[in-house]
Design an enzyme around this catalytic site. Structure first.
Site, PDB file in Angstrom:
ATOM      1  N   CYS A 116       0.788  -1.139  -0.355  1.00  0.00           N
ATOM      2  CA  CYS A 116       0.433   0.118   0.343  1.00  0.00           C
ATOM      3  C   CYS A 116       0.298   1.743   0.075  1.00  0.00           C
ATOM      4  CB  CYS A 116      -0.596   0.009   0.842  1.00  0.00           C
ATOM      5  SG  CYS A 116      -2.421  -0.960   1.280  1.00  0.00           S
ATOM      6  N   HIS A 256      -3.545   7.029   3.287  1.00  0.00           N
ATOM      7  CA  HIS A 256      -3.605   5.825   2.477  1.00  0.00           C
ATOM      8  C   HIS A 256      -5.448   4.983   3.061  1.00  0.00           C
ATOM      9  CE1 HIS A 256      -4.150   1.467   1.806  1.00  0.00           C
ATOM     10  NE2 HIS A 256      -3.679   0.950   2.596  1.00  0.00           N
ATOM     11  N   ASN A 286      -9.748  -0.754   0.562  1.00  0.00           N
ATOM     12  CA  ASN A 286      -8.813  -0.592   1.254  1.00  0.00           C
ATOM     13  C   ASN A 286      -8.091  -1.091  -0.892  1.00  0.00           C
ATOM     14  OD1 ASN A 286      -5.940  -0.785   0.604  1.00  0.00           O
ATOM     15  ND2 ASN A 286      -6.213  -1.618   2.968  1.00  0.00           N
TER      16      ASN A 286
HETATM   17  N1  ACO Z   1     -18.196  -8.945  10.150  1.00  0.00           N
HETATM   18  C1  ACO Z   1     -17.812  -9.518  11.610  1.00  0.00           C
HETATM   19  N2  ACO Z   1     -17.240  -9.859  12.325  1.00  0.00           N
HETATM   20  C2  ACO Z   1     -16.470  -9.406  12.210  1.00  0.00           C
HETATM   21  C3  ACO Z   1     -15.588  -9.549  11.015  1.00  0.00           C
HETATM   22  C4  ACO Z   1     -16.635  -9.089  10.297  1.00  0.00           C
HETATM   23  N3  ACO Z   1     -16.435  -8.960   8.688  1.00  0.00           N
HETATM   24  N4  ACO Z   1     -14.495  -9.957  11.119  1.00  0.00           N
HETATM   25  C5  ACO Z   1     -13.595  -9.970  12.604  1.00  0.00           C
HETATM   26  N5  ACO Z   1     -15.429 -10.217  12.640  1.00  0.00           N
HETATM   27  C6  ACO Z   1     -15.011 -10.371  14.441  1.00  0.00           C
HETATM   28  C7  ACO Z   1     -13.764 -11.383  14.681  1.00  0.00           C
HETATM   29  O1  ACO Z   1     -14.208 -12.782  14.577  1.00  0.00           O
HETATM   30  C8  ACO Z   1     -14.288 -10.679  16.608  1.00  0.00           C
HETATM   31  O2  ACO Z   1     -15.022 -11.161  16.780  1.00  0.00           O
HETATM   32  P1  ACO Z   1     -14.929 -11.976  18.421  1.00  0.00           P
HETATM   33  O3  ACO Z   1     -14.709 -11.144  20.240  1.00  0.00           O
HETATM   34  O4  ACO Z   1     -16.213 -13.323  18.879  1.00  0.00           O
HETATM   35  O5  ACO Z   1     -13.162 -12.592  18.532  1.00  0.00           O
HETATM   36  C9  ACO Z   1     -14.643  -9.467  16.262  1.00  0.00           C
HETATM   37  O6  ACO Z   1     -15.011  -9.710  15.165  1.00  0.00           O
HETATM   38  C10 ACO Z   1     -13.707  -8.546  16.296  1.00  0.00           C
HETATM   39  O7  ACO Z   1     -12.382  -8.481  15.460  1.00  0.00           O
HETATM   40  P2  ACO Z   1     -11.091  -8.002  16.178  1.00  0.00           P
HETATM   41  O8  ACO Z   1     -10.081  -7.950  14.413  1.00  0.00           O
HETATM   42  O9  ACO Z   1     -11.040  -6.791  17.374  1.00  0.00           O
HETATM   43  O10 ACO Z   1     -12.058  -6.214  15.148  1.00  0.00           O
HETATM   44  P3  ACO Z   1     -10.668  -5.287  15.203  1.00  0.00           P
HETATM   45  O11 ACO Z   1     -11.566  -3.748  15.791  1.00  0.00           O
HETATM   46  O12 ACO Z   1      -9.605  -5.139  15.259  1.00  0.00           O
HETATM   47  O13 ACO Z   1     -11.258  -4.579  14.042  1.00  0.00           O
HETATM   48  C11 ACO Z   1     -10.236  -4.940  11.371  1.00  0.00           C
HETATM   49  C12 ACO Z   1     -10.837  -5.647  12.212  1.00  0.00           C
HETATM   50  C13 ACO Z   1     -11.763  -4.033  10.881  1.00  0.00           C
HETATM   51  C14 ACO Z   1      -9.616  -5.937  10.325  1.00  0.00           C
HETATM   52  C15 ACO Z   1      -9.020  -3.628  11.956  1.00  0.00           C
HETATM   53  O14 ACO Z   1      -8.105  -4.309  13.013  1.00  0.00           O
HETATM   54  C16 ACO Z   1      -7.806  -2.962  10.962  1.00  0.00           C
HETATM   55  O15 ACO Z   1      -8.595  -2.559   9.894  1.00  0.00           O
HETATM   56  N6  ACO Z   1      -6.310  -3.436  10.784  1.00  0.00           N
HETATM   57  C17 ACO Z   1      -5.727  -3.340   9.901  1.00  0.00           C
HETATM   58  C18 ACO Z   1      -6.263  -3.624   8.915  1.00  0.00           C
HETATM   59  C19 ACO Z   1      -5.376  -2.208   7.853  1.00  0.00           C
HETATM   60  O16 ACO Z   1      -5.498  -1.598   7.905  1.00  0.00           O
HETATM   61  N7  ACO Z   1      -4.923  -3.271   7.181  1.00  0.00           N
HETATM   62  C20 ACO Z   1      -4.592  -2.567   5.337  1.00  0.00           C
HETATM   63  C21 ACO Z   1      -3.828  -3.584   5.001  1.00  0.00           C
HETATM   64  S1  ACO Z   1      -2.340  -2.469   4.156  1.00  0.00           S
HETATM   65  C22 ACO Z   1      -1.849  -3.663   2.429  1.00  0.00           C
HETATM   66  O17 ACO Z   1      -0.430  -3.656   2.771  1.00  0.00           O
HETATM   67  C23 ACO Z   1      -2.351  -4.690   2.150  1.00  0.00           C
END
Ligand code: ACO
Length: 329
Positions: A116, A256, A286
Protein backbone atom coordinates in the site's frame (compact mmCIF):
# COMPACT_ATOMS: atom_id res chain seq x y z
CA UNK A 1 19.71 33.21 -9.17
CA UNK A 2 19.52 29.52 -10.11
CA UNK A 3 16.23 27.85 -9.30
CA UNK A 4 16.63 24.29 -8.00
CA UNK A 5 15.18 21.62 -10.25
CA UNK A 6 12.26 19.87 -8.67
CA UNK A 7 9.39 17.74 -9.88
CA UNK A 8 5.64 18.28 -9.87
CA UNK A 9 2.51 16.28 -10.56
CA UNK A 10 1.53 17.45 -14.03
CA UNK A 11 -1.43 15.12 -14.65
CA UNK A 12 -3.63 12.59 -12.87
CA UNK A 13 -5.87 9.77 -14.12
CA UNK A 14 -8.16 7.20 -12.54
CA UNK A 15 -9.89 4.02 -13.61
CA UNK A 16 -12.06 1.97 -11.27
CA UNK A 17 -14.13 -1.07 -12.30
CA UNK A 18 -17.87 -0.50 -12.79
CA UNK A 19 -18.89 -3.51 -10.72
CA UNK A 20 -19.83 -2.52 -7.15
CA UNK A 21 -19.74 -5.01 -4.27
CA UNK A 22 -21.77 -3.60 -1.38
CA UNK A 23 -21.74 -4.59 2.27
CA UNK A 24 -25.22 -6.06 1.67
CA UNK A 25 -23.71 -8.30 -1.04
CA UNK A 26 -21.01 -9.43 1.42
CA UNK A 27 -23.67 -10.29 4.01
CA UNK A 28 -24.77 -13.02 1.56
CA UNK A 29 -21.21 -14.37 1.18
CA UNK A 30 -19.81 -14.46 4.74
CA UNK A 31 -21.06 -14.09 8.31
CA UNK A 32 -20.87 -10.28 8.53
CA UNK A 33 -23.11 -7.22 8.62
CA UNK A 34 -23.23 -3.79 7.03
CA UNK A 35 -23.20 -2.33 10.54
CA UNK A 36 -20.01 -4.22 11.60
CA UNK A 37 -18.14 -3.28 8.42
CA UNK A 38 -19.13 0.40 8.55
CA UNK A 39 -18.41 0.80 12.26
CA UNK A 40 -15.06 -1.02 12.23
CA UNK A 41 -13.76 0.17 8.85
CA UNK A 42 -15.88 3.00 7.38
CA UNK A 43 -16.32 1.00 4.16
CA UNK A 44 -19.74 0.86 2.43
CA UNK A 45 -18.78 -0.61 -0.92
CA UNK A 46 -15.81 -1.53 -3.09
CA UNK A 47 -15.22 -2.12 -6.83
CA UNK A 48 -14.42 -5.53 -8.33
CA UNK A 49 -12.68 -6.10 -11.68
CA UNK A 50 -14.47 -8.39 -14.15
CA UNK A 51 -13.04 -11.87 -14.65
CA UNK A 52 -10.33 -11.76 -17.28
CA UNK A 53 -9.43 -8.09 -16.77
CA UNK A 54 -5.70 -7.82 -16.04
CA UNK A 55 -3.82 -5.39 -13.81
CA UNK A 56 -2.36 -3.64 -16.87
CA UNK A 57 -5.77 -3.40 -18.56
CA UNK A 58 -7.10 -1.68 -15.43
CA UNK A 59 -4.13 0.69 -15.37
CA UNK A 60 -3.98 1.68 -19.06
CA UNK A 61 -7.05 4.01 -19.13
CA UNK A 62 -5.77 5.75 -15.98
CA UNK A 63 -2.35 6.16 -17.62
CA UNK A 64 -3.88 7.61 -20.79
CA UNK A 65 -5.97 10.08 -18.80
CA UNK A 66 -2.97 11.23 -16.74
CA UNK A 67 -0.93 11.78 -19.93
CA UNK A 68 -3.81 13.72 -21.51
CA UNK A 69 -4.16 15.91 -18.43
CA UNK A 70 -0.40 16.52 -18.37
CA UNK A 71 -0.33 17.32 -22.11
CA UNK A 72 2.46 14.75 -22.58
CA UNK A 73 2.79 12.21 -25.39
CA UNK A 74 3.74 8.64 -24.37
CA UNK A 75 6.98 8.90 -26.37
CA UNK A 76 8.05 11.84 -24.15
CA UNK A 77 8.21 9.53 -21.11
CA UNK A 78 11.64 8.74 -19.67
CA UNK A 79 10.46 6.17 -17.12
CA UNK A 80 7.32 4.20 -16.31
CA UNK A 81 6.83 2.83 -12.79
CA UNK A 82 4.02 0.43 -12.02
CA UNK A 83 3.20 0.29 -8.31
CA UNK A 84 1.37 -2.98 -7.73
CA UNK A 85 1.30 -5.89 -5.32
CA UNK A 86 -1.01 -7.83 -7.65
CA UNK A 87 1.11 -8.00 -10.82
CA UNK A 88 -0.48 -9.94 -13.66
CA UNK A 89 2.68 -12.05 -14.14
CA UNK A 90 6.02 -12.22 -12.35
CA UNK A 91 7.38 -11.27 -15.76
CA UNK A 92 6.84 -9.67 -18.18
CA UNK A 93 6.16 -6.94 -15.67
CA UNK A 94 2.80 -5.20 -15.53
CA UNK A 95 4.70 -1.96 -16.23
CA UNK A 96 5.99 -3.37 -19.53
CA UNK A 97 2.44 -4.36 -20.51
CA UNK A 98 1.18 -0.87 -19.66
CA UNK A 99 4.04 0.74 -21.63
CA UNK A 100 3.10 -1.38 -24.64
CA UNK A 101 -0.60 -0.57 -24.17
CA UNK A 102 -0.03 3.19 -24.19
CA UNK A 103 2.58 2.97 -26.98
CA UNK A 104 5.45 4.30 -24.89
CA UNK A 105 8.02 2.76 -27.25
CA UNK A 106 11.23 1.69 -25.51
CA UNK A 107 10.57 3.62 -22.28
CA UNK A 108 12.19 1.80 -19.34
CA UNK A 109 9.69 0.27 -16.96
CA UNK A 110 9.53 -1.87 -13.86
CA UNK A 111 7.09 -3.00 -11.21
CA UNK A 112 7.51 -1.64 -7.73
CA UNK A 113 6.30 -3.85 -4.92
CA UNK A 114 5.80 -1.94 -1.68
CA UNK A 115 2.14 -2.95 -1.10
CA UNK A 116 0.00 0.00 0.00
CA UNK A 117 3.02 2.35 0.20
CA UNK A 118 3.80 1.68 -3.48
CA UNK A 119 2.64 5.06 -4.76
CA UNK A 120 4.76 7.00 -2.26
CA UNK A 121 7.81 4.84 -3.07
CA UNK A 122 7.19 5.54 -6.77
CA UNK A 123 6.86 9.31 -6.22
CA UNK A 124 10.13 9.30 -4.28
CA UNK A 125 11.92 7.44 -7.11
CA UNK A 126 10.40 9.64 -9.82
CA UNK A 127 11.33 12.81 -7.91
CA UNK A 128 14.93 11.62 -7.54
CA UNK A 129 15.23 10.67 -11.23
CA UNK A 130 14.03 14.15 -12.16
CA UNK A 131 16.17 16.06 -9.64
CA UNK A 132 19.27 14.16 -10.76
CA UNK A 133 18.61 15.10 -14.38
CA UNK A 134 18.01 11.49 -15.49
CA UNK A 135 14.38 12.10 -16.46
CA UNK A 136 12.01 14.91 -17.39
CA UNK A 137 8.74 12.96 -17.36
CA UNK A 138 7.92 9.87 -15.32
CA UNK A 139 4.61 8.01 -15.45
CA UNK A 140 3.47 6.24 -12.30
CA UNK A 141 0.62 3.76 -12.67
CA UNK A 142 -0.77 2.21 -9.49
CA UNK A 143 -3.05 -0.68 -10.35
CA UNK A 144 -4.39 -3.39 -8.06
CA UNK A 145 -6.73 -6.38 -8.31
CA UNK A 146 -6.90 -7.57 -4.71
CA UNK A 147 -10.12 -9.47 -5.40
CA UNK A 148 -7.87 -12.16 -6.93
CA UNK A 149 -5.75 -12.69 -3.78
CA UNK A 150 -8.41 -12.19 -1.13
CA UNK A 151 -9.90 -15.29 0.48
CA UNK A 152 -13.62 -14.74 -0.06
CA UNK A 153 -14.37 -17.15 2.79
CA UNK A 154 -12.36 -15.10 5.34
CA UNK A 155 -14.65 -12.39 6.73
CA UNK A 156 -11.80 -10.72 8.61
CA UNK A 157 -10.06 -9.69 5.37
CA UNK A 158 -12.44 -9.99 2.41
CA UNK A 159 -14.57 -7.03 3.52
CA UNK A 160 -11.58 -4.67 3.51
CA UNK A 161 -10.21 -4.64 -0.04
CA UNK A 162 -11.24 -3.49 -3.51
CA UNK A 163 -9.84 -3.12 -7.03
CA UNK A 164 -8.81 0.08 -8.80
CA UNK A 165 -6.14 2.02 -10.63
CA UNK A 166 -4.83 5.56 -10.85
CA UNK A 167 -1.90 7.24 -12.53
CA UNK A 168 0.24 10.35 -12.16
CA UNK A 169 2.66 12.03 -14.53
CA UNK A 170 5.59 13.55 -12.63
CA UNK A 171 7.40 16.22 -14.65
CA UNK A 172 10.37 18.51 -14.24
CA UNK A 173 9.39 21.85 -12.72
CA UNK A 174 11.49 24.97 -12.51
CA UNK A 175 8.84 26.86 -10.55
CA UNK A 176 8.22 27.07 -6.83
CA UNK A 177 5.42 24.49 -6.72
CA UNK A 178 5.95 20.74 -6.78
CA UNK A 179 7.16 17.83 -4.71
CA UNK A 180 9.02 19.13 -1.66
CA UNK A 181 10.32 15.90 -0.18
CA UNK A 182 9.53 12.25 0.61
CA UNK A 183 10.57 9.79 3.30
CA UNK A 184 10.25 6.05 2.76
CA UNK A 185 10.88 3.16 5.17
CA UNK A 186 10.52 -0.59 5.54
CA UNK A 187 11.08 -3.18 8.24
CA UNK A 188 10.78 -6.89 7.48
CA UNK A 189 10.54 -7.69 11.18
CA UNK A 190 6.82 -6.96 10.78
CA UNK A 191 6.58 -9.13 7.65
CA UNK A 192 4.14 -11.64 9.10
CA UNK A 193 1.48 -8.99 9.85
CA UNK A 194 0.38 -8.92 6.22
CA UNK A 195 1.31 -11.59 3.71
CA UNK A 196 0.33 -13.18 0.45
CA UNK A 197 2.02 -15.94 -1.51
CA UNK A 198 -0.28 -15.07 -4.41
CA UNK A 199 1.30 -14.03 -7.68
CA UNK A 200 0.13 -13.67 -11.25
CA UNK A 201 -3.30 -12.11 -10.81
CA UNK A 202 -3.82 -12.75 -14.52
CA UNK A 203 -4.34 -16.45 -13.94
CA UNK A 204 -5.68 -16.85 -10.42
CA UNK A 205 -5.48 -20.45 -9.32
CA UNK A 206 -8.42 -22.18 -7.71
CA UNK A 207 -9.21 -25.02 -5.36
CA UNK A 208 -7.95 -26.36 -2.08
CA UNK A 209 -4.27 -26.39 -3.12
CA UNK A 210 -4.04 -22.62 -3.09
CA UNK A 211 -5.00 -22.41 0.57
CA UNK A 212 -2.25 -24.90 1.42
CA UNK A 213 0.21 -22.94 -0.71
CA UNK A 214 -0.40 -19.74 1.27
CA UNK A 215 -1.82 -18.05 -1.81
CA UNK A 216 -4.38 -15.88 -0.06
CA UNK A 217 -3.80 -12.63 1.74
CA UNK A 218 -3.55 -13.00 5.52
CA UNK A 219 -3.49 -10.21 8.06
CA UNK A 220 -3.06 -9.74 11.78
CA UNK A 221 -5.53 -6.88 11.83
CA UNK A 222 -5.15 -5.66 15.41
CA UNK A 223 -1.34 -5.51 15.38
CA UNK A 224 -1.29 -3.98 11.89
CA UNK A 225 -3.65 -1.27 13.11
CA UNK A 226 -1.36 -0.21 15.97
CA UNK A 227 1.88 -0.26 13.95
CA UNK A 228 0.18 1.59 11.09
CA UNK A 229 -0.97 4.50 13.25
CA UNK A 230 2.42 4.88 14.95
CA UNK A 231 4.55 4.62 11.81
CA UNK A 232 2.35 6.91 9.70
CA UNK A 233 2.30 9.57 12.42
CA UNK A 234 6.08 9.32 12.95
CA UNK A 235 7.03 9.53 9.30
CA UNK A 236 4.69 12.46 8.60
CA UNK A 237 5.92 14.39 11.66
CA UNK A 238 9.59 13.83 10.78
CA UNK A 239 9.04 14.85 7.17
CA UNK A 240 7.32 18.08 8.22
CA UNK A 241 10.01 18.85 10.77
CA UNK A 242 12.85 18.19 8.32
CA UNK A 243 11.33 20.73 5.95
CA UNK A 244 10.73 23.38 8.60
CA UNK A 245 6.96 22.88 8.53
CA UNK A 246 4.34 21.85 11.08
CA UNK A 247 0.94 20.17 10.98
CA UNK A 248 -0.63 23.66 11.12
CA UNK A 249 0.87 24.44 7.70
CA UNK A 250 -0.82 21.43 6.05
CA UNK A 251 -3.91 22.27 3.95
CA UNK A 252 -4.90 18.68 3.19
CA UNK A 253 -3.77 15.20 4.24
CA UNK A 254 -4.41 12.46 1.69
CA UNK A 255 -3.74 9.26 3.63
CA UNK A 256 -3.77 5.64 2.47
CA UNK A 257 -7.41 4.58 2.60
CA UNK A 258 -7.36 1.35 4.64
CA UNK A 259 -9.72 2.02 7.51
CA UNK A 260 -11.50 5.17 8.71
CA UNK A 261 -10.37 4.48 12.29
CA UNK A 262 -6.70 4.42 11.22
CA UNK A 263 -7.21 7.61 9.18
CA UNK A 264 -8.89 9.40 12.10
CA UNK A 265 -6.26 8.21 14.59
CA UNK A 266 -3.41 9.46 12.37
CA UNK A 267 -5.14 12.84 11.86
CA UNK A 268 -5.64 13.15 15.60
CA UNK A 269 -2.05 12.20 16.49
CA UNK A 270 -0.73 14.70 13.96
CA UNK A 271 -3.08 17.40 15.21
CA UNK A 272 -4.74 17.93 11.82
CA UNK A 273 -8.52 18.63 12.03
CA UNK A 274 -10.84 16.08 10.41
CA UNK A 275 -12.02 18.51 7.71
CA UNK A 276 -8.46 18.66 6.38
CA UNK A 277 -8.19 14.88 5.98
CA UNK A 278 -9.48 13.45 2.70
CA UNK A 279 -11.56 10.26 2.96
CA UNK A 280 -13.06 8.04 0.24
CA UNK A 281 -12.50 4.61 1.84
CA UNK A 282 -16.30 4.38 2.08
CA UNK A 283 -16.55 4.02 -1.73
CA UNK A 284 -13.59 1.81 -2.60
CA UNK A 285 -12.26 0.02 0.49
CA UNK A 286 -8.52 -0.53 0.50
CA UNK A 287 -7.15 -0.47 -3.06
CA UNK A 288 -3.54 -0.77 -1.81
CA UNK A 289 -1.05 1.16 -3.99
CA UNK A 290 -3.91 2.76 -5.95
CA UNK A 291 -5.61 4.20 -2.88
CA UNK A 292 -3.64 7.47 -2.53
CA UNK A 293 -3.67 8.42 -6.23
CA UNK A 294 -7.40 7.60 -6.52
CA UNK A 295 -8.00 9.78 -3.45
CA UNK A 296 -5.76 12.55 -4.81
CA UNK A 297 -7.61 12.48 -8.14
CA UNK A 298 -10.94 12.86 -6.35
CA UNK A 299 -9.65 15.54 -3.97
CA UNK A 300 -8.59 17.63 -6.97
CA UNK A 301 -11.85 16.90 -8.82
CA UNK A 302 -13.85 18.05 -5.76
CA UNK A 303 -11.84 21.28 -5.52
CA UNK A 304 -10.33 20.22 -2.19
CA UNK A 305 -6.78 20.91 -3.45
CA UNK A 306 -5.97 24.39 -4.74
CA UNK A 307 -2.80 25.90 -6.20
CA UNK A 308 -0.40 26.83 -3.39
CA UNK A 309 -1.86 24.26 -0.94
CA UNK A 310 0.49 22.14 1.15
CA UNK A 311 -0.51 18.50 0.56
CA UNK A 312 0.67 15.64 2.78
CA UNK A 313 0.49 12.05 1.49
CA UNK A 314 1.05 9.28 4.04
CA UNK A 315 0.82 5.49 3.77
CA UNK A 316 1.73 2.11 5.22
CA UNK A 317 1.49 -1.38 3.80
CA UNK A 318 2.64 -4.98 3.84
CA UNK A 319 6.36 -5.45 4.33
CA UNK A 320 5.90 -3.49 6.46
CA UNK A 321 6.53 -0.40 4.40
CA UNK A 322 5.58 3.16 5.19
CA UNK A 323 6.28 6.64 3.92
CA UNK A 324 5.13 10.21 3.33
CA UNK A 325 5.41 12.90 0.67
CA UNK A 326 4.95 16.67 0.91
CA UNK A 327 3.77 18.60 -2.15
CA UNK A 328 3.28 22.33 -2.74
CA UNK A 329 0.38 22.18 -5.22
N1 ACO B 1 -17.86 -9.23 10.24
C1 ACO B 1 -18.25 -9.51 11.50
N2 ACO B 1 -17.40 -9.82 12.47
C2 ACO B 1 -16.09 -9.85 12.18
C3 ACO B 1 -15.62 -9.57 10.89
C4 ACO B 1 -16.56 -9.25 9.89
N3 ACO B 1 -16.22 -8.95 8.63
N4 ACO B 1 -14.27 -9.66 10.89
C5 ACO B 1 -13.91 -9.99 12.13
N5 ACO B 1 -15.02 -10.11 12.92
C6 ACO B 1 -15.09 -10.43 14.34
C7 ACO B 1 -13.88 -11.16 14.84
O1 ACO B 1 -14.01 -12.56 14.58
C8 ACO B 1 -13.91 -10.86 16.32
O2 ACO B 1 -14.86 -11.70 16.91
P1 ACO B 1 -14.59 -12.30 18.40
O3 ACO B 1 -14.51 -11.09 19.28
O4 ACO B 1 -15.78 -13.16 18.62
O5 ACO B 1 -13.28 -13.02 18.30
C9 ACO B 1 -14.49 -9.43 16.37
O6 ACO B 1 -15.12 -9.21 15.07
C10 ACO B 1 -13.46 -8.35 16.61
O7 ACO B 1 -12.35 -8.58 15.76
P2 ACO B 1 -11.10 -7.66 15.79
O8 ACO B 1 -10.11 -8.19 14.80
O9 ACO B 1 -10.65 -7.44 17.18
O10 ACO B 1 -11.74 -6.30 15.24
P3 ACO B 1 -11.04 -4.92 15.06
O11 ACO B 1 -11.83 -3.88 15.76
O12 ACO B 1 -9.55 -4.98 15.30
O13 ACO B 1 -11.24 -4.65 13.51
C11 ACO B 1 -10.00 -4.74 11.46
C12 ACO B 1 -10.67 -5.55 12.56
C13 ACO B 1 -11.05 -3.93 10.74
C14 ACO B 1 -9.36 -5.71 10.49
C15 ACO B 1 -8.95 -3.79 12.08
O14 ACO B 1 -8.11 -4.50 12.95
C16 ACO B 1 -8.11 -3.13 11.04
O15 ACO B 1 -8.57 -2.32 10.27
N6 ACO B 1 -6.80 -3.42 11.03
C17 ACO B 1 -5.89 -2.84 10.07
C18 ACO B 1 -6.11 -3.48 8.78
C19 ACO B 1 -5.51 -2.71 7.69
O16 ACO B 1 -5.58 -1.52 7.62
N7 ACO B 1 -4.87 -3.36 6.79
C20 ACO B 1 -4.26 -2.64 5.75
C21 ACO B 1 -3.54 -3.52 4.97
S1 ACO B 1 -2.42 -2.56 4.03
C22 ACO B 1 -1.70 -3.55 2.88
O17 ACO B 1 -0.56 -3.41 2.61
C23 ACO B 1 -2.44 -4.62 2.17
Amino acid sequence: MTVAVRSKISGLGRNVPDKVLSNADLEKMVDTSDEWIKTRTGISERRIADDGVTTSQLGIPAAREALRNAGIDPEELDLLLCATSTPENMFPSTGCAIGHGIEAGDCPSFDLLAACTGFIYAVSIADNFIRSGSANNVLIVASEIYSRIVNWKDRSTCVLFGDGAAAAVISRSDGSSGIIDSRIHSNGAYGDLLTTGGVASRRPVAGRAIEDAGYFLTMKGNQTFKVAVKRMTDVASKLLEKNGLSANDVDIVIPHQANIRIINAVGKSLGVPEEKVFVNVNKYGNTSAASIPIAMYEAVEEGRVKPGDLVLLVAFGGGLTWGATLIRW
